[in-house]
Design a protein around this motif. Structure first.
Motif, mmCIF file in Angstrom:
data_model
loop_
_atom_site.group_PDB
_atom_site.id
_atom_site.type_symbol
_atom_site.label_atom_id
_atom_site.label_comp_id
_atom_site.label_asym_id
_atom_site.label_seq_id
_atom_site.Cartn_x
_atom_site.Cartn_y
_atom_site.Cartn_z
ATOM 1 N N MET A 143 -18.240 -35.092 13.685
ATOM 2 C CA MET A 143 -17.748 -36.417 13.342
ATOM 3 C C MET A 143 -16.227 -36.408 13.187
ATOM 4 O O MET A 143 -15.529 -37.245 13.743
ATOM 5 C CB MET A 143 -18.398 -36.875 12.047
ATOM 6 C CG MET A 143 -17.769 -38.097 11.429
ATOM 7 S SD MET A 143 -18.551 -38.489 9.856
ATOM 8 C CE MET A 143 -17.129 -38.612 8.817
ATOM 9 N N PHE A 144 -15.708 -35.418 12.455
ATOM 10 C CA PHE A 144 -14.254 -35.305 12.281
ATOM 11 C C PHE A 144 -13.566 -35.204 13.649
ATOM 12 O O PHE A 144 -12.547 -35.844 13.898
ATOM 13 C CB PHE A 144 -13.901 -34.070 11.445
ATOM 14 C CG PHE A 144 -14.189 -34.228 9.979
ATOM 15 C CD1 PHE A 144 -14.203 -35.473 9.378
ATOM 16 C CD2 PHE A 144 -14.437 -33.112 9.183
ATOM 17 C CE1 PHE A 144 -14.477 -35.615 8.027
ATOM 18 C CE2 PHE A 144 -14.709 -33.245 7.830
ATOM 19 C CZ PHE A 144 -14.728 -34.501 7.252
ATOM 20 N N LEU A 145 -14.164 -34.388 14.496
ATOM 21 C CA LEU A 145 -13.563 -34.151 15.807
ATOM 22 C C LEU A 145 -13.506 -35.449 16.611
ATOM 23 O O LEU A 145 -12.444 -35.842 17.108
ATOM 24 C CB LEU A 145 -14.378 -33.092 16.560
ATOM 25 C CG LEU A 145 -13.773 -32.609 17.863
ATOM 26 C CD1 LEU A 145 -12.490 -31.845 17.600
ATOM 27 C CD2 LEU A 145 -14.752 -31.729 18.620
ATOM 28 N N ARG A 147 -13.747 -38.531 15.607
ATOM 29 C CA ARG A 147 -12.879 -39.503 14.945
ATOM 30 C C ARG A 147 -11.403 -39.156 15.197
ATOM 31 O O ARG A 147 -10.585 -40.035 15.459
ATOM 32 C CB ARG A 147 -13.204 -39.443 13.463
ATOM 33 C CG ARG A 147 -13.043 -40.628 12.571
ATOM 34 C CD ARG A 147 -13.383 -41.932 13.084
ATOM 35 N NE ARG A 147 -14.701 -42.380 12.673
ATOM 36 C CZ ARG A 147 -15.233 -43.534 13.046
ATOM 37 N NH1 ARG A 147 -14.566 -44.351 13.830
ATOM 38 N NH2 ARG A 147 -16.432 -43.877 12.647
ATOM 39 N N GLY A 148 -11.109 -37.881 15.128
ATOM 40 C CA GLY A 148 -9.734 -37.448 15.359
ATOM 41 C C GLY A 148 -9.280 -37.765 16.775
ATOM 42 O O GLY A 148 -8.173 -38.264 16.987
ATOM 43 N N VAL A 149 -10.156 -37.501 17.744
ATOM 44 C CA VAL A 149 -9.795 -37.788 19.136
ATOM 45 C C VAL A 149 -9.584 -39.289 19.319
ATOM 46 O O VAL A 149 -8.654 -39.714 20.011
ATOM 47 C CB VAL A 149 -10.877 -37.240 20.096
ATOM 48 C CG1 VAL A 149 -10.578 -37.655 21.525
ATOM 49 C CG2 VAL A 149 -10.952 -35.731 19.986
ATOM 50 N N SER A 151 -8.328 -41.291 17.209
ATOM 51 C CA SER A 151 -6.995 -41.620 16.702
ATOM 52 C C SER A 151 -5.909 -41.056 17.604
ATOM 53 O O SER A 151 -4.818 -41.604 17.681
ATOM 54 C CB SER A 151 -6.821 -41.070 15.290
ATOM 55 O OG SER A 151 -7.838 -41.563 14.477
ATOM 56 N N ALA B 319 -8.921 -34.447 13.829
ATOM 57 C CA ALA B 319 -9.261 -33.622 14.983
ATOM 58 C C ALA B 319 -8.888 -32.168 14.711
ATOM 59 O O ALA B 319 -9.669 -31.252 14.979
ATOM 60 C CB ALA B 319 -8.561 -34.136 16.231
ATOM 61 N N ALA B 322 -11.104 -30.691 12.140
ATOM 62 C CA ALA B 322 -12.399 -30.357 12.719
ATOM 63 C C ALA B 322 -12.331 -29.021 13.448
ATOM 64 O O ALA B 322 -13.218 -28.176 13.294
ATOM 65 C CB ALA B 322 -12.837 -31.455 13.675
#
Lengths: 352, 357, 507
Positions: A143-145, A147-149, A151, B319, B322
Motif C-alpha cells: 500500500m505504501f509503495l 501510494r508513494g508512486v 504521489s 514509496a 515502502a
C-alpha cells in the motif's frame, strides 16, 4: 443404492438450504431486508422505494463491490490485503496521467495498470507464502509503495478527458416501461451503467471460481487449515499467490470503475478504502479467520454498507459522521450474530 | 552449559537485522550528508536541535502507541483502533479547552474547563474505549483485528460528534508544553516517551505480567487452565493500549494546538504495527521485545526524516518508506535469516576444520 | 522370500540438527499386507513415515516403490506416487463439507465444472462402507473427532493408493469404531493394498497385522512375523527393558478413617454431565474408566472450574467452595493436567523453566513475581526429580518429546503442592517407559497425602493404580468398584451393558 441416493438428493433440497454453512449469508440478506424495510416505512413517501434509489446503491458503490470480490477470496484464504485502495488509486493516476498528459490511449493505460496491479499482487503473494511474512505487513508495504508512486506521478488531481472514457462513463441503459403502447423511461429515471455491469459480472465470475473450480475449492481448503491442505497434497503456495494476483486484478478494475465514476485521478483518492472493502466482506459473512465466505454474501454486504449513507441522505437531519458510527454498530451486530451462530452449529451433534 | 557468543543464533535474531538496518540507513546519511548528524543548542528555547533529535521527537507518538501494540501483538492480536483513539483524545481535549465559539471566538491563552479535566477526561475515555475492545475480545471471544475494526470505523465519527464536526484551535500555554515544551534540553515528547518506555518495561518485566501476556498469546487455553486469568490479561493490555493512544493523541493535538478528527492519528495503527514487527515481535504472538519496538519506530521515522531531508516531495516519502521497509522485512523473513544463519554456521565449521589441519 | 516387496526402504538415514533421527533403517512392505511399525516416542516412526510422505527428506538410502526408485518431494508428490496417509491428528479442513474433504484436490469434473452431484453421492457411498449414515454436505466441524477421523481414513482409502499409512488412527476411536476400521483395513488388504499401521495399542497390533517392525532410538531392532513374537518379548524389544521392572507399582495405602479431601455432590450440567457424586479421601487415587465422550473429561473440567456446573456443589476438606474458573480451583489447592497436552497443556514457545513456574506464578498474581533464582531452583529441582530429558531449563517445551512435556506439566502442578490432583489421560501418546514413570510419580504423590483423580482409556493402567474405580457411561456414573478386586472384563461389561446387568457394584 442409487435409488436411495436420488431420493436423498431430492429430499435434501430443504436440508441443503438449511445447511449451517449458509447461515451467515442469510443473516446478511435478512439484515439488509430489515433495514431496507425500515427505509421503506420511514422514507417511502420521499421516494426511498423507487428503483432509482435502489440502483444508485449499486452505481455509487460499484468500485467497492468489484474490489470486494477479490478481497473476499483473500480473506477466505485467511489473509488480508491492505493495498487495494492504493492500487485502485494508482490505476486512476495511470489512466489520468496517461490520457491527459502523455496522450496515450486509455486502453493501453488500463493494460499497463493490469500488468502492474497483477504483478504487485503476485509479488506480495509470493512474499507472503515463500518468505513467510504476515499478509498484514506485506500488503501494508504494498500500500505504501502504490501510494508513494501515485504521489511521484502527480500531487494534484488530474482530470480524465478522453472520448472513449467519456463514452464509457456516460453509457447508460435506462429502465423502460410500456406506456400507451410506447416504451418510455420509468419515473424517476433509473439506469444501469458500465460500472454496475462490471460489478455484477465480477460477482458472477467470483462465484464461478469459488464454487465450480478446483482452484476455488483450494482457496477454502487453505483458509480452513493450511497445514492440512498441504498434507492433503493441495498446491497451497500456488493458490495463495494466485489469489493475491486475482485481487490485484480486482483492485485495478475497481480503479477503472472509480476513474469512470469521478472522471479524474488523484494521488490521495480512496484513502482508507481497503477497510471499507474489508467491512463489506465481513458484514457479508466472510470470516477474517479464513475458510468461510460467499460471493452472494459479499454482494449483500456491499448493499448493506451502501444503504446507510442512503438512509442518512433521506433523513436530511443527521450529519454524515453518523454513517461511520452506524457502520461500526452494524459490524458489531454482525460479529455478535456470527459468534452466536458459530457457537451453536459447530460440534453440535456428537457421534451417534 | 556456558553461554558463548554464537554468530549463527545472532543471525537468526530479528532484532539483529533491525539494528543492522538502522545502522545502514544512518551510514548512508553519514556518507551522503555528514551534516545530517549536527546537533545544535538554541539558548532561547533551551532545547537541542538537529535531525537526530527530530527523529526521536517525531517518532514519539508512534513509539508510545507501539509500546501497547507490542503487547497486543504478543497476545496474537492487532489493535486497529489506536489511530481513531488519537483523534478522539484530541477532540475531547480541545472541546474542554474551547467549549463554544460564540463565547470565545478567538483562540487565546485560556482554557474553559480546568486544565486537568482537559487532560484527564480524554485519557479516561481512551482507557474506556480500550476496555471496550478488551470486552469484545476477552468476553465476546472475538478476533482482535475485527473487534478493534469496530472502533476504528466508529472512532472518528465519535470524535466528530464530540466537536460537532468543528475544528477548534487553542493558544493555552500549559497545553502547548506537552507537545512543544522542553525539559532537560530535550523536547517534551521525548521525555514523555522515555517515561512511558520506562513504566511499561518495568511493569512488564519486573512483574510477571510479560510472561502472562506471552503465555496467553502462545496458548490461551493452556494459560487459563494453568490458573492465569486470561481475560484480565487481555483487559489490561487493551486498556493500556487505549491509555497510551490517549497520551499520543494529546501530544499530537498539542503540536498543532488543534483537533483534527479526520487526519489526527491517520495510519498510526499501521505504523505502530510495522514498528512492532520490524522490532522482531512475531505477528502470531508469543515472545515480544519492547526494545525492538522502540528501534522499529525509530527506523520508520529515520526513513521519513531522511527522505524529507533530501528534499523529496513529502507524499512520495511513502514509496521510499515502502522500499526500505520491504528490504528490512525481507531480510527479517524466516527463510532469509535461516539462510544467513546456515551460511555462517557452515563457514565457521569450515574454518574450524581448516584450523585443525 | 518368494513374495516381492511393494515398497522397500533401504539404509535410510536422516540427520536433524544435533541428532541422527534415523540410522540405516530398513523397512519393507508387501502388497496385501498389514505391517505394524512399533517403537517408543522418539524411536523414529514418525520420521520414517514423514520421509515416505515427502515431509522430511532423507540424507542417505533408497526408497523403491513397485520396482522403481522414488524420491517423494512433498505430500502432494507422495500422493501422486500412490502413498496415502492418515495422520494421528485429523488433517482435514473443518470448514469444508464431509464430501469435499474426501475429494478436494481431485474433484470429478463435468463440463469443466466441479461435479457436486457425483462428489456427494460417492461420498455417501464411501461413508456407508464405514457404516456411517451422516449428511455429507454438512461442514466437517459439525461432527465429532471420531467421525472426522473416519472421514480422513475414507479420503485416504478413496485415493486408491498402493501404500496406505495409518499413523495412530485409533486414538480417538472407540472399540466399535476400531473394529469397523479393522474390517475396512482387511478389505483393502484383500484388494492388494499395502498398509503401514502405527499404534500404541499392542492388542490392536496383534488383532490386525501380518508382520511388525520395531524401531528403537532411530535404529532398526527387527522385523517379525506376528506369530513369531510374544507381547512381552515385543515390549522388551521396544523399551530395551523387561516389563515387570517397568511396572513394579504398588497401590496407595489409604487408611479407612482418612478424612475426605474432596467431595462433589451431584454436580452436573444439562447435556454434558448427569449429576455425579464423588468422595475422594486424603491420599486416595480414584480411577475413571469409560469411553471417550462418556463424561470423564467433563467431570474433571467441572471439578476444576474449566466448565460451569449448573447443579450440585463441591467442598474441599469439608468446606463448601465456589469454583467458577480454573483460578479458583488453583487457589483451593487443586491441580489439573488436561487431556489434550498440546492444546491445553503446554505453552510451546516458553521455556521449561517458565512453564514449570507458571501455575505458582498464577497463584501469586503477576504483581508478586518469582525471582529469577527462585524460578531456576524450581526448574532444576523438578528436572532432576522427574528425570526430564533436556540439556537445560531454557529449552522451549515445544521442542521436547511428548513424555517429557507431560512431565513438565506434572512439575508445574507438583510445584504448587496441590491437595487434589486431576490427571486426564496423562499417559496418552507417550511411550511405555515414560508411562510407567508417570504412574509411579502419581502413586508417590498419593503416599505424600495428595488425592488423585486419574482418567485413562487404558483399563490395565486404571486397575493397576486405583483404590477405587468409577465407571462412566453416557455422561453418567454407572458403577463404583473396589480397585483391589475389580477386573478388566468386569469393567468392560459394565461399559458395554450398563450397571444394571453387570452387577457386582462395590460399596
Amino acid at each position: 443404492m442409487s435409488g436411495k441416493n436420488e431420493l436423498s438428493s431430492r429430499q435434501s433440497l430443504f436440508s441443503r438450504l438449511t445447511n449451517p454453512k449458509y447461515v451467515m449469508v442469510y443473516a446478511t440478506i435478512g439484515i439488509f431486508l430489515v433495514i431496507y424495510l425500515f427505509g421503506v416505512i420511514a422514507y417511502g413517501n420521499q421516494g426511498f422505494t423507487t428503483l432509482r434509489t435502489f440502483m444508485n446503491m449499486f452505481i455509487d458503490n460499484a468500485y467497492y463491490g468489484i474490489s470486494a470480490v477479490g478481497m473476499t477470496m483473500v480473506l477466505i484464504t485467511g489473509g488480508i490485503d491492505l493495498s487495494v485502495g492504493a492500487v485502485a488509486s494508482l490505476t486512476g493516476m495511470f489512466i489520468a496521467y496517461g490520457t491527459s498528459v502523455l496522450g496515450v490511449h486509455p486502453l493501453v493505460c488500463i493494460l499497463f495498470s493490469l500488468v502492474v496491479g497483477i504483478g504487485l499482487g503476485l509479488l506480495m503473494g509470493w512474499v507472503i507464502h515463500y518468505l513467510n511474512v504476515p499478509p498484514f505487513i506485506t500488503t501494508l508495504t504494498g500500500m505504501f509503495l502504490a501510494r508513494g508512486v501515485c504521489s511521484l506521478i502527480s500531487r494534484e488531481s488530474i482530470e480524465i478527458k478522453h472520448p472513449m472514457m467519456d463514452a464509457l462513463a456516460g453509457w447508460k441503459i435506462y429502465f423502460m416501461t410500456l406506456k400507451d403502447g410506447e416504451w418510455v423511461r420509468i419515473r424517476p429515471s433509473a439506469f444501469i451503467n458500465f460500472n454496475v455491469i462490471l460489478f455484477v459480472v465480477m460477482i458472477v465470475i467470483g462465484t464461478i471460481i469459488l464454487q465450480k473450480t478446483r482452484f476455488g475449492r483450494n482457496i477454502y481448503a487453505v483458509g480452513g487449515n493450511e497445514q492440512s491442505a498441504k498434507l492433503m497434497g493441495l498446491p497451497v503456495g500456488r493458490t495463495k499467490v494466485l489469489v493475491y494476483g486475482f485481487n490485484g486484478l480486482c483492485s485495478v478494475l475497481a480503479g477503472v470503475a472509480y476513474a469512470l465514476y469521478v472522471k479524474s485521478g488523484w494521488n490521495l483518492s480512496l484513502q482508507g478504502a481497503e477497510l471499507d472493502v474489508i467491512t463489506c466482506a465481513v458484514i457479508g459473512g466472510t470470516l477474517l479467520t479464513g475458510g468461510v465466505g460467499y460471493m452472494v454474501g459479499t454482494l449483500f454486504g456491499v448493499l448493506l454498507k451502501s444503504i446507510i449513507p442512503a438512509l442518512i441522505t433521506f433523513n436530511g437531519n443527521l450529519l454524515s459522521w453518523w454513517g461511520k458510527i452506524a457502520t461500526g454498530l452494524l459490524l458489531l451486530l454482525f460479529i455478535c450474530i456470527q459468534k452466536v451462530v458459530i457457537g451453536s452449529t459447530s460440534k453440535k451433534s456428537k457421534k451417534k | 552449559m556456558k553461554k558463548k557468543f554464537d554468530l549463527s543464533s545472532l543471525m537468526r535474531s530479528k532484532l539483529t537485522w533491525a539494528v543492522v538496518a538502522e545502522a545502514l540507513i544512518l551510514l548512508v546519511c553519514l556518507l551522503v550528508r555528514p551534516d545530517f548528524f549536527k546537533i545544535s543548542y538554541q539558548p532561547s528555547t533551551g532545547m537541542l536541535y538537529g535531525n537526530l533529535i527530530d527523529i526521536v521527537n517525531r517518532s514519539s507518538e508512534i513509539t508510545i502507541i507501539a509500546m501497547g501494540m507490542t503487547m497486543v501483538i504478543a497476545l496474537g492480536g492487532t489493535d486497529l483502533s489506536v489511530g481513531a483513539l488519537v483523534a478522539v483524545a484530541g477532540a475531547i481535549a480541545l472541546k474542554f479547552m474551547r467549549w463554544d465559539v460564540t463565547v470565545y471566538n478567538t483562540p487565546g491563552d485560556y482554557s474553559v474547563y480546568p486544565f486537568f479535566l482537559a487532560i484527564l477526561v480524554p485519557l479516561v475515555v481512551c482507557i474506556l474505549m480500550g476496555l471496550f475492545n478488551g470486552l469484545l475480545i476477552a468476553k465476546g471471544d472475538m478476533q482482535p483485528i475485527i473487534a478493534t475494526l469496530i472502533l476504528m470505523v466508529c472512532g472518528r465519527g465519535i470524535a466528530q460528534i464530540v466537536t460537532n464536526g468543528k475544528q477548534f484551535t487553542t493558544g493555552y500555554s500549559p497545553f502547548r508544553v506537552i507537545g512543544q515544551g522542553s525539559f532537560l534540553f530535550l523536547p517534551m515528547p521525548i521525555i514523555i516517551t522515555i517515561i512511558v518506555i520506562l513504566c511499561v518495561s518495568l511493569f512488564v518485566r519486573k512483574t510477571a505480567f510479560g510472561t502472562f501476556v506471552e503465555a496467553v498469546g502462545i496458548n490461551r487455553s493452556a494459560a487459563r487452565l494453568s490458573g492465569i486469568n486470561a481475560q484480565m490479561v487481555i483487559f489490561i493490555v487493551f486498556a493500556i493500549t487505549g491509555f497510551l493512544s490517549g497520551i499520543s493523541g494529546l501530544i499530537y493535538s498539542s503540536r498543532i494546538m488543534s483537533n483534527d478528527s479526520n487526519n489526527a492519528g491517520l495510519n498510526y495503527e499501521m505504523d505502530a504495527i510495522l514498528a512492532v514487527v520490524i522490532g522482531g515481535t512475531s505477528m502470531t504472538g508469543g515472545k515480544f521485545s519492547l526494545a525492538g519496538t522502540v528501534l522499529g519506530s525509530i527506523i520508520i521515522r529515520t526513513i521519513v526524516t531522511l527522505v524529507y531531508y533530501f528534499g523529496i516531495a513529502s507524499e512520495a516519502t511513502m514509496a521510499f518508506k515502502a522500499i526500505i521497509i520491504a528490504v528490512v522485512i525481507v531480510l527479517q523473513s524466516e527463510p532469509v535469516r535461516e539462510h544467513f544463519a546456515k551460511r555462517t554456521r557452515s563457514r565457521s565449521q569450515f574454518a574450524r576444520g581448516g584450523a585443525l589441519k | 522370500m518368494p513374495e516381492t516387496n511393494l515398497l522397500e526402504m533401504r539404509q535410510i538415514e536422516i540427520q536433524f540438527p544435533g541428532v541422527k533421527a534415523l540410522d540405516k533403517v530398513d523397512f519393507s512392505l508387501r502388497a496385501g499386507e498389514i505391517h505394524s511399525l512399533l517403537g517408543e516416542n522418539g524411536a523414529g516412526k514418525s520420521t520414517l513415515i514423514k520421509c515416505l510422505t515427502g515431509v522430511h527428506h532423507k540424507d542417505a538410502g533408497t526408497i523403491i516403490l513397485d520396482g522403481k526408485e522414488v524420491q517423494p518431494q512433498s505430500p502432494q508428490n507422495a500422493i501422486e506416487l500412490g502413498i496415502s496417509t492418515v495422520y494421528q491428528e485429523v488433517n482435514l479442513c473443518p470448514n469444508l463439507t464431509v464430501a469435499e474433504n474426501i475429494f478436494v484436490g481431485r474433484q470429478p469434473m463435468k463440463h469443466h465444472q466441479i461435479d457436486w452431484k457425483t462428489i456427494n453421492s460417492r461420498a455417501r457411498d464411501l461413508m456407508a462402507r464405514f457404516r456411517l449414515d451422516i449428511d455429507v454436505t454438512r461442514p466437517l466441524s459439525y461432527y465429532s473427532t471420531a467421525i472426522q477421523q473416519m472421514v480422513s481414513i475414507a479420503r485416504a482409502v478413496d485415493i486408491k493408493a498402493k501404500v496406505l499409512i495409518l499413523d495412530e488412527p485409533t486414538s480417538s476411536l472407540d472399540d466399535n469404531e476400531v473394529k469397523l476400521l479393522f474390517e475396512v483395513m482387511n478389505d483393502l488388504k484383500a484388494e492388494g493394498m499395502g498398509i503401514i499401521f502405527i499404534t500404541h495399542f499392542l492388542d490392536q497390533v496383534y488383532a490386525v497385522s501380518d508382520r511388525l517392525t520395531i524401531l528403537r532410538n532411530g535404529r532398526l531392532v527387527g522385523t517379525f512375523g506376528i506369530n513369531d513374537i510374544s507381547k512381552v518379548e515385543l515390549v522388551t524389544q521396544m523399551v530395551g527393558k523387561d516389563m515387570d521392572t517397568i511396572f513394579n507399582l504398588k497401590r496407595a495405602n489409604v487408611s479407612p478413617d482418612a478424612p475426605y479431601m474432596l467431595t462433589a455432590t451431584k454436580i452436573g450440567a444439562p447435556g454434558q454431565l448427569d449429576e455425579i457424586t464423588i468422595n475422594l479421601k486424603k491420599g486416595e487415587l480414584i480411577g475413571f474408566a469409560g469411553l471417550l465422550g462418556s463424561g470423564r473429561t467433563e467431570t474433571a473440567e467441572m471439578l476444576f472450574g474449566a466448565k460451569h456446573i449448573t447443579t450440585g456443589e463441591i467442598s474441599i476438606e469439608g468446606k463448601p467452595v465456589n469454583i467458577a474458573k480454573p483460578y479458583d480451583a488453583l487457589m483451593q489447592g487443586m491441580a489439573f493436567c488436561p487431556e489434550d497436552r498440546k492444546l491445553d497443556g503446554i505453552i510451546g514457545d516458553l521455556s521449561i523453566r517458565e512453564n514449570i513456574a507458571l501455575a505458582i506464578q498464577a497463584r501469586r498474581g503477576f504483581l508478586h513475581p518469582l525471582s529469577a533464582k527462585e524460578q531456576n531452583d524450581l526448574a532444576d529441582k523438578y528436572i532432576k526429580a522427574l528425570g526430564i530429558a533436556t540439556p537445560d531449563a531454557e529449552k522451549k517445551i515445544g521442542e521436547l518429546s511428548g513424555g517429557n512435556q507431560q512431565k513438565v506439566i506434572l512439575a508445574r502442578w507438583m510445584a504448587t503442592e496441590p491437595k487434589v490432583l486431576i490427571l486426564d489421560e496423562p499417559t496418552r501418546g507417550i511411550d511405555i517407559g515414560a508411562k510407567a514413570e508417570i504412574q509411579r510419580l502419581m502413586l508417590e504423590m498419593c503416599e505424600d497425602g495428595v488425592s488423585v483423580i486419574f482418567i485413562s482409556s487404558e483399563l490395565d493402567e486404571i486397575i493397576r493404580c486405583s483404590n477405587r474405580v468409577i465407571v462412566m457411561r453416557d455422561k453418567e456414573k454407572v458403577a463404583e468398584l473396589d480397585g483391589n478386586t475389580c477386573t478388566q472384563s468386569q469393567i468392560l461389561s459394565i461399559i458395554a451393558e450398563g450397571a444394571a446387568s453387570a452387577g457386582g457394584i462395590a460399596q
